[in-house]
Design an enzyme around this catalytic site. Structure first.
Site, PDB file in Angstrom:
ATOM      1  N   ASP A   1       0.839  -1.193   0.000  1.00 54.32           N
ATOM      2  CA  ASP A   1       0.000   0.000   0.000  1.00 54.32           C
ATOM      3  C   ASP A   1       0.882   1.254   0.000  1.00 54.32           C
ATOM      4  O   ASP A   1       2.053   1.195  -0.410  1.00 54.32           O
ATOM      5  CB  ASP A   1      -0.939  -0.022   1.212  1.00 54.32           C
ATOM      6  CG  ASP A   1      -2.316   0.528   0.890  1.00 54.32           C
ATOM      7  OD1 ASP A   1      -2.414   1.747   0.641  1.00 54.32           O
ATOM      8  OD2 ASP A   1      -3.288  -0.243   0.867  1.00 54.32           O
TER       9      ASP A   1
ATOM     10  N   ASP B   1      -2.161   1.445  17.926  1.00 56.31           N
ATOM     11  CA  ASP B   1      -3.248   0.471  17.871  1.00 56.31           C
ATOM     12  C   ASP B   1      -3.099  -0.528  16.722  1.00 56.31           C
ATOM     13  O   ASP B   1      -4.073  -1.185  16.347  1.00 56.31           O
ATOM     14  CB  ASP B   1      -4.599   1.200  17.741  1.00 56.31           C
ATOM     15  CG  ASP B   1      -5.773   0.318  18.151  1.00 56.31           C
ATOM     16  OD1 ASP B   1      -5.579  -0.541  19.032  1.00 56.31           O
ATOM     17  OD2 ASP B   1      -6.868   0.481  17.586  1.00 56.31           O
TER      18      ASP B   1
ATOM     19  N   HIS C   1      -3.996   5.341   3.441  1.00 58.97           N
ATOM     20  CA  HIS C   1      -4.812   4.167   3.159  1.00 58.97           C
ATOM     21  C   HIS C   1      -4.288   2.905   3.849  1.00 58.97           C
ATOM     22  O   HIS C   1      -5.054   2.115   4.411  1.00 58.97           O
ATOM     23  CB  HIS C   1      -4.859   3.979   1.638  1.00 58.97           C
ATOM     24  CG  HIS C   1      -5.806   2.945   1.152  1.00 58.97           C
ATOM     25  ND1 HIS C   1      -5.383   1.734   0.664  1.00 58.97           N
ATOM     26  CD2 HIS C   1      -7.160   2.941   1.060  1.00 58.97           C
ATOM     27  CE1 HIS C   1      -6.427   1.023   0.272  1.00 58.97           C
ATOM     28  NE2 HIS C   1      -7.531   1.735   0.507  1.00 58.97           N
TER      29      HIS C   1
ATOM     30  N   ASN D   1      -6.800  -2.970  24.517  1.00 61.01           N
ATOM     31  CA  ASN D   1      -5.931  -1.875  24.947  1.00 61.01           C
ATOM     32  C   ASN D   1      -6.709  -0.588  25.177  1.00 61.01           C
ATOM     33  O   ASN D   1      -6.131   0.469  25.383  1.00 61.01           O
ATOM     34  CB  ASN D   1      -4.805  -1.637  23.933  1.00 61.01           C
ATOM     35  CG  ASN D   1      -5.318  -1.172  22.574  1.00 61.01           C
ATOM     36  OD1 ASN D   1      -6.510  -1.279  22.280  1.00 61.01           O
ATOM     37  ND2 ASN D   1      -4.415  -0.675  21.738  1.00 61.01           N
TER      38      ASN D   1
ATOM     39  N   THR E   1      -8.258   1.248  23.162  1.00 65.76           N
ATOM     40  CA  THR E   1      -8.036   2.262  22.136  1.00 65.76           C
ATOM     41  C   THR E   1      -8.598   1.810  20.801  1.00 65.76           C
ATOM     42  O   THR E   1      -8.357   0.672  20.378  1.00 65.76           O
ATOM     43  CB  THR E   1      -6.531   2.534  21.960  1.00 65.76           C
ATOM     44  OG1 THR E   1      -5.998   2.984  23.195  1.00 65.76           O
ATOM     45  CG2 THR E   1      -6.278   3.581  20.881  1.00 65.76           C
TER      46      THR E   1
ATOM     47  N   ASN F   1     -14.531  -1.359  -6.538  1.00 65.76           N
ATOM     48  CA  ASN F   1     -15.606  -0.555  -5.939  1.00 65.76           C
ATOM     49  C   ASN F   1     -16.543   0.071  -6.955  1.00 65.76           C
ATOM     50  O   ASN F   1     -17.191   1.071  -6.647  1.00 65.76           O
ATOM     51  CB  ASN F   1     -15.011   0.573  -5.090  1.00 65.76           C
ATOM     52  CG  ASN F   1     -14.321   0.077  -3.844  1.00 65.76           C
ATOM     53  OD1 ASN F   1     -14.524  -1.062  -3.421  1.00 65.76           O
ATOM     54  ND2 ASN F   1     -13.502   0.919  -3.253  1.00 65.76           N
TER      55      ASN F   1
ATOM     56  N   ALA G   1      -6.498  -8.298  -8.324  1.00 62.40           N
ATOM     57  CA  ALA G   1      -7.319  -9.343  -7.706  1.00 62.40           C
ATOM     58  C   ALA G   1      -7.800 -10.353  -8.741  1.00 62.40           C
ATOM     59  O   ALA G   1      -8.080 -11.506  -8.414  1.00 62.40           O
ATOM     60  CB  ALA G   1      -8.506  -8.714  -6.977  1.00 62.40           C
TER      61      ALA G   1
ATOM     62  N   SER H   1     -11.404  -2.407  -0.115  1.00 62.27           N
ATOM     63  CA  SER H   1     -10.087  -2.247   0.513  1.00 62.27           C
ATOM     64  C   SER H   1     -10.057  -2.817   1.922  1.00 62.27           C
ATOM     65  O   SER H   1      -8.994  -3.205   2.413  1.00 62.27           O
ATOM     66  CB  SER H   1      -9.700  -0.769   0.602  1.00 62.27           C
ATOM     67  OG  SER H   1      -9.062  -0.324  -0.560  1.00 62.27           O
TER      68      SER H   1
END
Length: 586
Positions: A263, A272, A297, A311, A313, A398, A408, A467
């Site tokens: 990416d 996190d 992204h 955690n 968060t 999309n 893909a 995504s």
């Protein structure tokens, strides 16, 4: 911060309508207002001849070592170009520029390329070709990539290489045997296309192509609500979810199972996201971190896999104690400070990333991007690493169509569609022949790059897109491997397919593939012993020895067997888990 959301951005003759915001009804497809002019130019991908369109209003120029538009414009004067529109690519030395006449014919572009490439101050010139399912920019570079058949003897190979005007940059590109990266002495795109198209058809050559500079789309959107809803894709009352809690009773992920995220980077310091240090292949950094304010992204994608659990968060990933590794193969495209919503890469960047992921020990990868022009060498890298044991997951697209986006659509990847919280296919999700399965992809909460960079000002965002469906499947694959690390990609696919919740027509269909991926069913299907919580030494009993081990490790502890809840801290919660399981294991 650069403008985000649905916006109309006009840069003189070049304009883009980029609806980046996601409506409550459906995610709008990214539309480009450049005119696609058909041409007689073609390229080959895996032996198949493919047409090339052209945006006749712009050009791309390369000046070796030049990164400043002010320097570049001195060499581009008197060539019919609007120098006020000159903007750098993220690939060093390349610049995009408008023509003064936005309505040029293809012949006029060819003549302009010939004139400009004859200038001693310009090293290479390419028109803006348009390729892929979304007709996105595809730029020819002077470098070519040549792959030889194993049957070609060394002498014949050397003789063929001597006929190519230029020099070898890298033999066995990215560790791929028989794949050579060559810097040619040619000066424009048409010369390079003629060369690689001729080479591609020669006996003993598997494929030949330019090391193209190309654009693609991140297959997701931007925030639509700052509030924090439930993570419906993991668990919800209507049971249209992945049954995460049931899966986590067996495993929440082995820290040794790595998922590589191809990416625009991954926030290396995000509190996190469970991750290890990543890599940058774009030439503008040494780690897998985001570089520009338009990069964001990849962090959201990675958090769908391995956002940290317990955690207090943000969000949580489907495989929270497995780890992600950021492989930055893209730079986000921005013109004059505007984030356009596109990603830019080069073939050699991408194949290096794919092979480095395998070398780094990743057993699963995720590609949440598509719509650009396909590439033989990238297909080959996906194929060879899959053969070596790496499962590749990709986002279907999309646009709501029935044509799966590349990569893909490649046979080396499994394509994933997006679902809404009803369990039905999200209206924006691409589907069709070749779809493997479906996963949550609408109204997904995930981690955002910390601070002002990223989609918003906070550290979490709500977002739509395939995504985010794809990394959920990659994460379930990581859970499967956590239970049985010996499984091959074919075997993992079989586990995922046979344990999906059937949706749509009975059995496989092109609307949902094999159905809604189910984490609990996937890990429960494996013939392994259920781990005994609290048993730190594997003696089938939770006793004083295990208590002493927890006391010994008490405090911060990465990947410790006494860290039962996977939060990288041996604490009170782990003691409670141990006490609850005290005695013989069931």
């Amino acid at each position: 911060m650069a403008l985000r959301g649905a916006a109309f951005m006009a840069f003189h003759h070049f304009s883009l309508i980029v609806p980046l915001a996601v409506s409550a009804i459906a995610q709008a497809d990214v539309q480009s207002s450049w005119t696609v002019t058909q041409t007689d130019f073609t390229r080959f991908v895996d032996g198949i001849e493919m047409p090339l369109g052209m945006d006749t209003s712009r050009m791309a120029c390369f000046q070796d070592g030049v990164v400043s538009p002010a320097v570049a414009r001195r060499a581009l004067e008197d060539h019919g170009l609007d120098l006020d529109t000159l903007v750098p690519s993220s690939s060093e030395g390349w610049m995009y520029v408008d023509a003064l006449n936005p309505n040029r014919t293809v012949k006029e572009v060819v003549d302009s390329v010939a004139s400009l490439s004859a200038s001693p101050d310009v090293d290479f010139v390419s028109p803006i070709f348009l390729a892929g399912s979304k007709s996105l920019p595809w730029i020819v570079t002077r470098d070519i990539i040549l792959s030889f058949e194993n049957t070609l003897d060394e002498q014949s190979r050397d003789q063929l290489l001597k006929t190519i005007p230029g020099s070898i940059i890298e033999s066995d590109l990215a560790g791929m045997t028989g794949v050579v990266l060559i810097e040619t002495d040619l000066s424009n795109a048409f010369e390079v296309l003629d060369l690689v198209n001729a080479l591609d058809q020669m006996p003993g050559v598997k494929f030949a192509q330019t090391d193209a500079l190309w654009w693609t789309l991140p297959l997701g959107g931007v925030p639509n609500d700052p509030l924090w809803p439930q993570l419906w894709g993991l668990e919800q009352s209507n049971d249209m979810d992945m049954d995460a809690l049931g899966a986590w009773d067996i495993t929440s992920g082995d820290p040794n199972v790595l998922v590589a995220i191809f990416d625009d980077g991954l926030d290396q310091d995000h509190p996190d996201v469970n991750q290890i240090p990543g890599f940058n292949f774009t030439g503008n950094g040494s780690t897998g971190d985001h570089v520009t304010e338009c990069d964001a992204h990849g962090t959201c994608v990675a958090s769908c896999v391995s956002a940290v659990v317990n955690n207090g968060t943000g969000a949580v990933g489907i495989a929270p104690t497995s780890r992600s590794i950021g492989m930055k193969i893209f730079n986000s495209v921005s013109f004059f400070g505007f984030c356009l919503g596109f990603l830019e890469s080069q073939d050699s960047w991408t194949v290096n990333g794919i092979n480095q992921a395998a070398d780094s020990g990743a057993q699963v990868t995720n590609s949440s991007w598509g719509g650009g022009g396909a590439s033989s060498v990238i297909n080959a890298a996906f194929s060879s690493t899959r053969a070596a044991g790496v499962l590749h997951v990709g986002a279907a697209g999309n646009d709501g169509s029935t044509t799966i986006s590349w990569p893909a659509s490649s046979t080396s990847l499994i394509a994933v569609a997006a679902l809404a919280s009803s369990g039905n296919r999200a209206s924006f999700s691409t589907h069709g022949q070749g779809l493997f399965c479906s996963a949550p992809g609408e109204g997904i909460w995930c981690a955002d790059a910390v601070g002002s960079p990223g989609f918003g000002t906070g550290d979490t965002v709500q977002i739509d897109g395939t995504s985010f469906a794809a990394p959920y499947v990659a994460g379930v694959a990581a859970l499967v491997l956590s239970v049985d690390p010996s499984l091959t990609p074919d075997e993992i696919e079989d586990v995922l397919a046979t344990t999906c919740m059937d949706r749509g027509a009975s059995g496989y269909d092109t609307e949902y593939g094999w159905g809604f991926v189910n984490a609990q069913a996937a890990v429960e299907s494996l013939d392994v012993e259920t781990p005994c919580a609290g048993d730190t030494n594997g003696d089938a009993v939770v006793d004083v020895t295990d208590v002493l081990n927890v006391i010994s490790d008490y405090g911060p502890c990465n990947s410790c067997p006494t860290d039962f809840d996977g939060d990288n801290l041996v604490g009170v919660n782990d003691i409670l888990i141990l006490l609850d399981a005290f005695g013989p294991c069931p």
